[in-house]
Design a protein around this motif. Structure first.
Motif, PDB file in Angstrom:
ATOM      1  N   THR A  66       0.832  -1.214   0.000  1.00 19.87           N
ATOM      2  CA  THR A  66       0.000   0.000   0.000  1.00 19.87           C
ATOM      3  C   THR A  66       0.865   1.261   0.000  1.00 19.87           C
ATOM      4  O   THR A  66       0.593   2.205  -0.752  1.00 19.87           O
ATOM      5  N   VAL A  67       1.896   1.248   0.843  1.00 23.05           N
ATOM      6  CA  VAL A  67       2.763   2.430   0.921  1.00 23.05           C
ATOM      7  C   VAL A  67       3.462   2.657  -0.425  1.00 23.05           C
ATOM      8  O   VAL A  67       3.535   3.792  -0.919  1.00 23.05           O
ATOM      9  N   ALA A  68       3.911   1.551  -1.040  1.00 25.09           N
ATOM     10  CA  ALA A  68       4.580   1.676  -2.343  1.00 25.09           C
ATOM     11  C   ALA A  68       3.619   2.229  -3.396  1.00 25.09           C
ATOM     12  O   ALA A  68       3.981   3.106  -4.188  1.00 25.09           O
ATOM     13  N   ARG A  69       2.408   1.732  -3.346  1.00 23.22           N
ATOM     14  CA  ARG A  69       1.406   2.190  -4.328  1.00 23.22           C
ATOM     15  C   ARG A  69       1.056   3.663  -4.108  1.00 23.22           C
ATOM     16  O   ARG A  69       0.894   4.425  -5.061  1.00 23.22           O
ATOM     17  N   ALA A  70       0.953   4.039  -2.836  1.00 17.92           N
ATOM     18  CA  ALA A  70       0.645   5.444  -2.513  1.00 17.92           C
ATOM     19  C   ALA A  70       1.774   6.359  -2.976  1.00 17.92           C
ATOM     20  O   ALA A  70       1.527   7.447  -3.504  1.00 17.92           O
ATOM     21  N   ARG A  71       3.014   5.884  -2.785  1.00 18.63           N
ATOM     22  CA  ARG A  71       4.180   6.678  -3.190  1.00 18.63           C
ATOM     23  C   ARG A  71       4.151   6.895  -4.707  1.00 18.63           C
ATOM     24  O   ARG A  71       4.361   7.996  -5.201  1.00 18.63           O
ATOM     25  N   ARG A  72       3.871   5.807  -5.427  1.00 15.72           N
ATOM     26  CA  ARG A  72       3.800   5.909  -6.902  1.00 15.72           C
ATOM     27  C   ARG A  72       2.684   6.870  -7.307  1.00 15.72           C
ATOM     28  O   ARG A  72       2.856   7.715  -8.169  1.00 15.72           O
ATOM     29  N   ALA A  73       1.535   6.718  -6.659  1.00 13.51           N
ATOM     30  CA  ALA A  73       0.378   7.552  -7.021  1.00 13.51           C
ATOM     31  C   ALA A  73       0.650   9.020  -6.741  1.00 13.51           C
ATOM     32  O   ALA A  73       0.242   9.889  -7.507  1.00 13.51           O
ATOM     33  N   ALA A  74       1.345   9.285  -5.650  1.00 18.51           N
ATOM     34  CA  ALA A  74       1.622  10.678  -5.275  1.00 18.51           C
ATOM     35  C   ALA A  74       2.590  11.342  -6.241  1.00 18.51           C
ATOM     36  O   ALA A  74       2.545  12.555  -6.427  1.00 18.51           O
ATOM     37  N   THR A  75       3.453  10.545  -6.874  1.00 17.69           N
ATOM     38  CA  THR A  75       4.421  11.134  -7.801  1.00 17.69           C
ATOM     39  C   THR A  75       3.875  11.241  -9.217  1.00 17.69           C
ATOM     40  O   THR A  75       4.463  11.903 -10.054  1.00 17.69           O
ATOM     41  N   GLU A  76       2.740  10.583  -9.470  1.00 21.69           N
ATOM     42  CA  GLU A  76       2.131  10.708 -10.796  1.00 21.69           C
ATOM     43  C   GLU A  76       1.668  12.135 -10.983  1.00 21.69           C
ATOM     44  O   GLU A  76       1.107  12.727 -10.051  1.00 21.69           O
ATOM     45  N   PRO A  77       1.865  12.693 -12.187  1.00 17.61           N
ATOM     46  CA  PRO A  77       1.501  14.089 -12.378  1.00 17.61           C
ATOM     47  C   PRO A  77       0.005  14.339 -12.269  1.00 17.61           C
ATOM     48  O   PRO A  77      -0.426  15.354 -11.796  1.00 17.61           O
ATOM     49  N   ASP A  78      -0.777  13.396 -12.696  1.00 17.10           N
ATOM     50  CA  ASP A  78      -2.220  13.630 -12.708  1.00 17.10           C
ATOM     51  C   ASP A  78      -2.931  12.332 -12.368  1.00 17.10           C
ATOM     52  O   ASP A  78      -2.887  11.381 -13.133  1.00 17.10           O
ATOM     53  N   ARG A  79      -3.561  12.326 -11.190  1.00 12.52           N
ATOM     54  CA  ARG A  79      -4.285  11.121 -10.817  1.00 12.52           C
ATOM     55  C   ARG A  79      -5.760  11.190 -11.188  1.00 12.52           C
ATOM     56  O   ARG A  79      -6.540  10.313 -10.869  1.00 12.52           O
ATOM     57  N   VAL A  80      -6.130  12.281 -11.834  1.00  9.54           N
ATOM     58  CA  VAL A  80      -7.518  12.364 -12.262  1.00  9.54           C
ATOM     59  C   VAL A  80      -7.713  11.347 -13.372  1.00  9.54           C
ATOM     60  O   VAL A  80      -6.996  11.367 -14.368  1.00  9.54           O
ATOM     61  N   PRO A  81      -8.653  10.428 -13.207  1.00  9.47           N
ATOM     62  CA  PRO A  81      -8.812   9.414 -14.232  1.00  9.47           C
ATOM     63  C   PRO A  81      -9.260  10.018 -15.550  1.00  9.47           C
ATOM     64  O   PRO A  81      -9.975  11.020 -15.570  1.00  9.47           O
ATOM     65  N   GLY A  82      -8.816   9.429 -16.614  1.00 13.45           N
ATOM     66  CA  GLY A  82      -9.203   9.909 -17.935  1.00 13.45           C
ATOM     67  C   GLY A  82     -10.639   9.524 -18.239  1.00 13.45           C
ATOM     68  O   GLY A  82     -11.399   9.202 -17.336  1.00 13.45           O
TER      69      GLY A  82
END
Lengths: 201, 186
Positions: A66-82
């Protein structure tokens, strides 16, 4: 009546939220009403069964993953789904309709005579605020008659009789719009002439 | 949570460790699908981390966390309903299963563990058969033990509505589990 009152107390009794007086009244009712007692016992057994469900255990590596996934998600430029997949057919249908509609309008415009075309286009784009009949003209009032009549009437009225004081200008490059009017701006000489846009509203 | 909001990853890890069980339990009871639940529970924490700056200091963290969990579970249920409506054979199969919530006949010498697993499965199926808007409130109250007021905040509905939804859910559950209770002599 007393059965209805008793059943209204079932939920709060299970939650242990009834007053002492209510509890005593309910117990007294159960002595005289086997149906209500059976009903409450059924509810209590059901709730005991549900409460006895063992809790789900977390997978051993849940926290790390979970922490790894959160870290990846936080560094993504845009988490707004397409655009979600379910919108794809709707969007495609809308685009197809727009293309077909545009083609139909273009075809209708080309099939009319040049004079007629200019009149039709003028009628189509001139639907501004009506401020009253101009001297020497007798157009139909906006509230009476159909849209066709209104457009036909408006086409014969000089533009000066319309009040453009409330006009709002929208700029949608390369199309410049004014309320009640539409202009097309084509930049440069190499721009395709077929992309003229007429927007009416 | 204040430290998490400031980007402290260790604080976030501690937070996941502390709440993972409850979130997984909530999601898996609402969906009755363990495999999807782990993934969805992860997504709950991911959202907490990504939107950590939206957390209002002073408000109860568990309320915020379970609001996110309830919303994600709700979305997943709706997504499944849409898919089930599309594949009508699945819906038919599920209806058949729902209408016959009962244990298989226990054979002589059958493992107690197996019976327990069947019981758990039957209850899970009965909970999953409760309509979505009642189900989430029921799980939050009767499995997670949240007070009515907090459930109202999570689901953004008044306390009275929470109560009536939970009472209705309990009634539905009782009807669904009636054959099982009779069979078990409970």
């Amino acid at each position: 009546m007393s059965c209805k009152r008793a059943r209204n107390l079932f939920g709060r009794t299970w939650d242990d939220e009834v007053t002492q007086a209510e509890r005593e009244w309910l117990e007294g009712h159960f002595v005289s009403c086997a149906a209500c007692r059976a009903e409450y016992e059924g509810l209590a057994r059901t709730m005991e069964l549900v409460s006895s469900m063992p809790r789900e255990e977390s997978p051993a590596d849940f926290v790390e993953r979970t922490v790894a996934r959160a870290r990846r998600a936080a560094t993504e430029p845009d988490r707004v789904p397409g655009i979600s997949h379910r919108w794809i057919p709707i969007t495609a249908a809308a685009a197809l309709l727009a293309v077909l509609g545009g083609s139909a309008i273009q075809w209708a415009g080309l099939s009319t005579a040049p004079e007629q075309r200019s009149t039709t286009q003028a009628a189509a784009i001139q639907q501004p605020t009506w401020v009253g009949p101009a001297p020497g003209t007798t157009p139909a009032a906006p509230s009476s008659g159909t849209d066709e009549q209104l457009v036909a009437g408006a086409a014969t009225v000089p533009d000066s009789v319309f009040n453009h004081g409330d006009d709002v200008e929208f700029i949608l490059d390369p199309v410049t719009l004014r309320k009640g009017r539409a202009h097309t701006t084509i930049r440069g000489t190499d721009a395709p002439r077929g992309q003229q846009a007429t927007i009416t509203f | 949570m204040g430290r998490v909001a400031e980007g402290d990853e260790r604080a976030f890890t501690e937070l996941v460790r502390r709440f993972q069980g409850r979130v997984i339990n909530l999601v898996s009871r609402v969906l009755n699908d363990r495999e999807v639940s782990d993934d969805l529970a992860q997504e709950v924490f991911v959202r907490v981390y990504v939107h950590r700056r939206n957390y209002r200091r002073g408000s109860k963290f568990s309320t915020w966390l379970f609001t996110i969990a309830a919303n994600l579970a709700k979305n997943e249920i709706r997504r499944r309903v849409r898919r089930r409506n599309w594949f009508s054979l699945d819906a038919l199969q599920e209806m058949v299963n729902d209408s016959a919530i009962q244990l298989a006949d226990p054979k002589e010498g059958q493992d107690v563990e197996l019976q327990r697993a069947q019981l758990k499965q039957a209850i899970g199926k009965a909970i999953a058969a409760v309509p979505e808007k009642y189900r989430i409130a029921l799980v939050l109250r009767d499995l997670e033990g949240f007070p009515y007021e907090e459930i109202g905040e999570m689901l953004k509905i008044p306390g009275g509505t929470v109560r009536s939804r939970i009472n209705r859910a309990r009634g539905i559950l009782k009807r669904k589990l009636q054959p099982l209770l009779r069979k078990e002599g409970l």
